[in-house]
Design a protein around this motif. Structure first.
Motif: not given
Length: 349
Positions: A161-168
């Motif tokens: 989830l943290r990786a996705l946030i960084n992507y967004l």
């Protein structure tokens, strides 16, 4: 924590975003408690209402663990089966939130993480141009008695989830316009009733005061001065990533707010995260409804709840789901069983 394999393409996601939500989804069949993997916890009914307006489908109610008296809204958001609830009326803070999260975890044992979604008090500064209606998210910081000390960080959300946030965060153009699209869907949803609900209150009501006195210490001879800020060109909410402080007290003290902003880099204050984050891996998502000063009021609460719900959907739409669709799985199983029974049926002599 389990990693998620990405299977989505952005053009498909962006296309799905243009579909208008004009009424509440029609409930589908009942699912087992075991299929729900995302929990959403709200403190207020308006926060939960905004979340329910953005569900792609709703599910019939199911049983829950013995002793769990909470009511849950079940459904699907993106490809994720979610269970959402809010605290009992009139109860706020870390202890009720902890009880609610504990019951959710007992009744829905396969929840991988919890999204704590709702409103909070913003901490604007020269470095962080936070406005009412903006969204702030982070894993949160706890400080027990919020007026006294900082005691440290809490358990964060899953790595995926943290990786996705960084992507967004790296997406060109950011998320602001997409969030505004979802806010409009909430306003248009038949589930929220009046079309005026959850609307932007107007820039003229977004007022930040300089030199605000602590609550109960307003000097009528020296009224607070409005801080001049350049107006934004649109009403689209801006997303901020940073520290969210959690405690059991409502902050209505601008001096304290600014001290914590300068000393610890706090962008937002809220009241539930410290009770949830050591029970379930949690991401805190807050729409800014006031500036934590003596002038705080409820004018921005619904809109801020809508922007927080909008970011929640934005996040889940982009988060891949490795679990198969249980309806298709059961259709395949039933088809295989039916085929097997046909082959075993004796032929007429």
């Amino acid at each position: 924590m389990r990693e998620f394999d990405s299977k989505f393409s952005l053009p498909q996601l962006n296309g799905a975003m243009s579909t208008a939500v004009t009424k509440s989804p029609t409930p589908v069949e009942q699912y087992s408690r075991a299929v729900y993997t995302v929990g959403i916890l709200c403190a207020l009914d308006i926060e939960l209402l905004a979340i329910r307006a953005l569900l792609d489908e709703t599910h019939d109610d199911t049983d829950r663990a013995p002793g769990d008296d909470y009511a849950y809204a079940l459904g699907r958001m993106g490809k994720h089966k979610v269970v959402a609830t809010c605290l009992p009326d009139g109860e706020y803070g870390t202890n009720p939130a902890a009880e609610c999260a504990t019951n959710m975890k007992r009744s829905f044992p396969n929840i991988k993480f919890c999204l704590l979604v709702g409103i909070g008090g913003g901490v604007p500064s020269d470095d962080n141009d936070i406005r009412l209606g903006d969204v702030v998210y982070d894993r949160g910081k706890e400080n027990g008695d919020v007026m006294l000390e900082r005691t440290g960080a809490l358990q964060g959300p899953p790595r995926a989830l943290r990786a996705l946030i960084n992507y967004l965060k790296s997406t060109p153009g950011g998320s602001s316009d997409i969030l505004l699209t979802y806010v409009k869907k909430i306003i248009a949803s038949g589930s929220v009733g009046s079309k005026k609900r959850f609307s932007h209150p107007g820039k003229e009501l977004d007022i930040l005061f300089e030199n605000c006195c602590p609550e109960g210490d307003i000097n009528p001879q020296r009224p607070p001065q409005v801080k001049h800020r350049e107006p934004r060109p649109t009403n689209s909410p801006v997303v901020h990533y940073g520290i969210i402080a959690s405690g059991n007290k409502v902050i209505k003290n601008a001096k304290f707010r600014d001290e914590w902003g300068q000393k610890y880099g706090v962008l937002c204050f809220e009241m539930e995260a410290a009770g949830v984050m050591n029970i379930l891996p949690t991401l805190v998502i807050r729409g800014v409804c006031d500036y934590c000063d003596a002038q705080k009021n409820k004018a921005w609460q619904e809109y801020a709840a809508a922007t927080a719900a909008a970011y929640t959907r934005h996040l889940l739409i982009h988060l891949p789901c490795p679990e198969p669709d249980n309806r298709n799985l059961w259709k395949r199983i039933n088809s295989d069983l039916s085929h097997a029974q046909t082959e075993e049926r004796p032929k007429n002599s």
